[in-house]
Design an enzyme around this catalytic site. Structure first.
Site, mmCIF file in Angstrom:
data_model
loop_
_atom_site.group_PDB
_atom_site.id
_atom_site.type_symbol
_atom_site.label_atom_id
_atom_site.label_comp_id
_atom_site.label_asym_id
_atom_site.label_seq_id
_atom_site.Cartn_x
_atom_site.Cartn_y
_atom_site.Cartn_z
ATOM 1 N N ASP A 32 -45.547 8.032 -8.142
ATOM 2 C CA ASP A 32 -45.915 6.672 -8.549
ATOM 3 C C ASP A 32 -44.830 6.041 -9.410
ATOM 4 O O ASP A 32 -44.477 4.876 -9.215
ATOM 5 C CB ASP A 32 -47.233 6.714 -9.319
ATOM 6 C CG ASP A 32 -47.734 5.323 -9.657
ATOM 7 O OD1 ASP A 32 -48.018 4.566 -8.713
ATOM 8 O OD2 ASP A 32 -47.834 4.987 -10.850
ATOM 9 N N ASP A 42 -54.293 8.705 -4.978
ATOM 10 C CA ASP A 42 -55.198 7.784 -5.679
ATOM 11 C C ASP A 42 -55.117 6.372 -5.111
ATOM 12 O O ASP A 42 -55.993 5.555 -5.312
ATOM 13 C CB ASP A 42 -54.882 7.784 -7.173
ATOM 14 C CG ASP A 42 -53.415 7.520 -7.456
ATOM 15 O OD1 ASP A 42 -52.574 7.632 -6.532
ATOM 16 O OD2 ASP A 42 -53.082 7.207 -8.612
ATOM 17 N N HIS A 43 -54.041 6.068 -4.422
ATOM 18 C CA HIS A 43 -53.822 4.758 -3.792
ATOM 19 C C HIS A 43 -52.517 4.841 -3.024
ATOM 20 O O HIS A 43 -51.770 5.803 -3.175
ATOM 21 C CB HIS A 43 -53.754 3.638 -4.841
ATOM 22 C CG HIS A 43 -52.750 3.897 -5.938
ATOM 23 N ND1 HIS A 43 -51.398 3.797 -5.745
ATOM 24 C CD2 HIS A 43 -52.922 4.290 -7.223
ATOM 25 C CE1 HIS A 43 -50.769 4.106 -6.873
ATOM 26 N NE2 HIS A 43 -51.669 4.421 -7.783
ATOM 27 N N ASP A 74 -49.775 10.842 -6.670
ATOM 28 C CA ASP A 74 -49.963 9.449 -7.077
ATOM 29 C C ASP A 74 -49.079 8.501 -6.246
ATOM 30 O O ASP A 74 -47.865 8.670 -6.187
ATOM 31 C CB ASP A 74 -49.607 9.354 -8.569
ATOM 32 C CG ASP A 74 -50.211 8.147 -9.258
ATOM 33 O OD1 ASP A 74 -50.137 7.045 -8.704
ATOM 34 O OD2 ASP A 74 -50.739 8.324 -10.376
ATOM 35 N N THR A 129 -54.522 3.676 -10.211
ATOM 36 C CA THR A 129 -54.591 5.115 -10.492
ATOM 37 C C THR A 129 -55.957 5.586 -10.969
ATOM 38 O O THR A 129 -56.485 6.584 -10.475
ATOM 39 C CB THR A 129 -53.540 5.461 -11.568
ATOM 40 O OG1 THR A 129 -52.266 5.137 -11.024
ATOM 41 C CG2 THR A 129 -53.576 6.918 -11.928
ATOM 42 N N LYS A 179 -50.260 12.224 -15.597
ATOM 43 C CA LYS A 179 -50.937 11.145 -16.319
ATOM 44 C C LYS A 179 -52.259 11.631 -16.913
ATOM 45 O O LYS A 179 -53.020 12.329 -16.224
ATOM 46 C CB LYS A 179 -51.249 9.991 -15.363
ATOM 47 C CG LYS A 179 -50.019 9.294 -14.803
ATOM 48 C CD LYS A 179 -50.442 8.129 -13.934
ATOM 49 C CE LYS A 179 -49.234 7.483 -13.269
ATOM 50 N NZ LYS A 179 -49.607 6.406 -12.354
ATOM 51 N N ASP A 180 -52.555 11.160 -18.122
ATOM 52 C CA ASP A 180 -53.825 11.538 -18.751
ATOM 53 C C ASP A 180 -55.017 11.086 -17.905
ATOM 54 O O ASP A 180 -55.990 11.815 -17.728
ATOM 55 C CB ASP A 180 -53.913 11.003 -20.196
ATOM 56 C CG ASP A 180 -53.669 9.505 -20.335
ATOM 57 O OD1 ASP A 180 -53.825 8.762 -19.350
ATOM 58 O OD2 ASP A 180 -53.322 9.062 -21.459
ATOM 59 N N ARG A 181 -54.951 9.847 -17.366
ATOM 60 C CA ARG A 181 -56.099 9.335 -16.606
ATOM 61 C C ARG A 181 -56.336 10.134 -15.327
ATOM 62 O O ARG A 181 -57.482 10.298 -14.895
ATOM 63 C CB ARG A 181 -55.964 7.842 -16.320
ATOM 64 C CG ARG A 181 -54.688 7.383 -15.633
ATOM 65 C CD ARG A 181 -54.646 5.845 -15.591
ATOM 66 N NE ARG A 181 -53.455 5.287 -14.966
ATOM 67 C CZ ARG A 181 -52.298 5.061 -15.605
ATOM 68 N NH1 ARG A 181 -52.175 5.386 -16.879
ATOM 69 N NH2 ARG A 181 -51.270 4.534 -14.969
HETATM 70 ZN ZN LIG Z 1 -48.896 3.050 -10.070
#
Ligand SMILES: [Zn+2]
Length: 538
Positions: A283, A328-329, A34, A73, A155-157
């Site tokens: 992240d 993710d970014h 992340d 995310t 993270k859940d997402r």
């Molecule tokens: Zn972030």
């Protein structure tokens, strides 16, 4: 030559060859780090000695793209194993506004199930409901129901967007322990119980982690708001929040992923299995401390170590596997340090730019009851309130657009109508216009009435007491991510031209003979063979 002699020669030749280095993978591993920007990869790649070094012997796309504008995310994770951009996955942001939802909180969270009574965007039941498309795991299970899909993330997402709608085992950090989806059946695996016990102990008495030698030169204090970042501080006992920015967080996720890989004997079943791993701590480190200090250096060397552990565990299965690692970014550093290091336009967002404040002005000008504008954040998707009367909507929206447009920190404003009329972008993502980037994360059902881009280097955090830096912009420091493919034994190469994270799914699918009907996804298969061979369907 006599036939028997020829056969003998062929047998001898065949037995002299090594085992096929590019046999069809039995385990497909996707690792998402992340906020691991292409810039961080470039800055640190020479320092890696573990897994991130080994992955660099595979196929390296140092200029991958999360091509869309909403570089957050949830949208980012929704592209990695679906082959699709957020415009198609429906995951347009981490949070967006749904004014039709029958509850007081009109904000919805990307990984919630809003049909659960009493839920809200902050008190939610985790679900992949909002993900409109199938993941690799979903597609694989349709092709071969015996395939297993495992997803573990901080993270859940990240866990549900990588895993999808039919995950066999999914584990993520709830804020207190690693948990699974509500309603999931079966006993908790012993590795999860063991990791949770070890983590509680660690939170009570955190272990001091000395700064690795290569990070010493990066240790330099920077003042921001009421505190300092850039140098490592020892964590206090009992601080659950500190766990998420410690090396122990990704380590715990890795422990669970490796434990499940071993206990479930991934790769030895009748069909290929998927293991998705979301390493989320980078992240949290980026948000809490920025990207250019000693904290991020220590964190990335930790990722290097965790990836090495994952590869070792995969080697031990003795099954052919493929690993893809991406993010993710991207992200950028806090404006205070960016300023100090020559980025003179780096600044924090003007607090006057909040939708609440601009909405108040509009309410006054048009004689309306506020709020006129709704949004989850001061940029990106901005929604016109439903109670603005039909007869006034066009005028109020136009006035709102002008207010954003005239602000010196705003780069561009698009309306939903403008984006709706555009075709999905094509061609190299580094050359897309700003409007095309927004189009790639635009969903007419979910997106705002206005889409606002802040200028480059404007950090949309006005109060930096808790979080100092972020991402989410349409600028390339937030869009560019490394994409690394690794198959043990396969010859690698580096390619500097961009690909998209949406290209990952068709690339992996081709390796296992999973066909994807044309037109269902945005991505294209990337050939992983450095020479005339081709790993993509022809
Ligand atoms: Zn972030």
């Amino acid at each position: 030559m006599k036939y028997s002699c020829l056969v003998l020669i062929l047998i001898l030749t065949a037995s002299a060859l090594p085992a096929d280095p590019v046999a069809q993978p039995r385990i497909i591993v996707a690792i998402s780090v992340d906020q691991f920007s292409a810039d961080l990869f470039a800055e640190y790649r020479a320092l890696f000695t573990g897994g991130l070094k080994r992955l660099q012997s595979g196929v390296v796309f140092a200029n991958g793209y999360q091509s869309h504008a909403a570089t957050e995310t949830c949208p980012g994770h929704s592209t990695i194993l679906t082959g699709s951009r957020p415009a198609r996955t429906g995951v347009i942001a981490n949070d967006w506004i749904d004014q039709s939802i029958d509850r007081a909180d009109k904000k919805v969270y990307c990984a919630e199930d809003p049909t659960v009574p009493g839920s809200s965007s902050t008190n939610y039941t985790v679900s992949a409901k909002f993900l409109k498309v199938p993941t690799l795991g979903d597609r694989l299970k349709t092709m071969s129901p015996q395939s297993r899909v495992i997803s573990v993330a901080g993270k859940d997402r990240a866990a549900v967007m990588l895993g999808g709608h039919s995950i066999d085992q999914v584990w993520y950090w709830s804020g207190a322990s690693f948990v699974t989806l509500s309603g999931a059946r079966g006993p908790t695996p012993s590795i999860v119980d063991g990791t949770n016990a070890a983590v509680s102990k660690l939170i009570a008495t955190p272990a001091a982690a000395p700064l690795p030698a290569p990070c010493q030169t990066r240790s330099m204090s920077v003042s921001v708001a009421d505190h300092e970042v850039g140098v490592i501080h020892a964590a206090k006992g009992g601080d659950v929040g500190a766990f998420k920015v410690s090396l122990a967080f990704d380590r715990a996720v890795t422990d669970i992923a490796i434990g499940l890989l071993r206990d479930l004997k991934l790769g030895v079943g009748p069909a290929p299995d998927v293991l998705a791993i979301g390493l989320s701590a980078t992240d949290y480190v980026g948000h809490t401390f920025g990207t250019e200090g000693a904290e991020m250096c220590a964190q990335l060397l930790g990722v290097d170590d965790n990836v090495a552990r994952i590869l070792k565990a995969l080697d031990e299965t003795r099954m052919p596997y493929v690993v893809v690692l991406t993010a993710d970014h991207g992200g950028t550093d806090l404006p205070e340090r960016n300023q100090a290091r020559g980025t003179v336009d780096a600044a924090r967002i003007d607090p006057a730019l909040t939708p609440g404040k601009l909405g108040q002005q509009l309410a006054g000008e048009f004689g309306l009851n506020s709020p006129v504008l709704l949004a989850a954040q001061p940029f990106g998707d901005i929604y016109l309130a439903r109670d603005v009367p039909d007869s006034m909507r066009a005028r109020v929206l136009d006035a709102a657009r002008k207010k954003y447009d005239s602000h010196p920190q705003v780069a561009a404003v698009f309306t939903a109508d403008e984006l709706r009329r555009m075709a999905a972008p094509a061609g190299p993502p580094d050359e897309w216009t700003l409007a095309e980037r927004f189009r790639a994360s635009f969903d007419p059902e979910r997106s705002g009435d206005l889409l606002v881009a802040l200028k480059p280097h404007i950090t949309p955090i006005a109060d930096a007491r808790y979080s100092v830096a972020t991402h989410g912009s349409p600028w390339n420091y937030d869009r560019r991510v490394p994409i690394l493919f690794y198959r043990p034994g396969a010859v690698g190469f580096e390619h500097p031209l961009p690909i998209e994270t949406a290209d990952i799914l068709p690339t992996l699918a081709a390796l296992i003979g999973l066909s994807i009907p044309a037109g269902e996804i945005d991505g294209h298969c990337v050939d992983l063979d450095p020479g005339p061979g081709n790993t993509c369907p022809r």
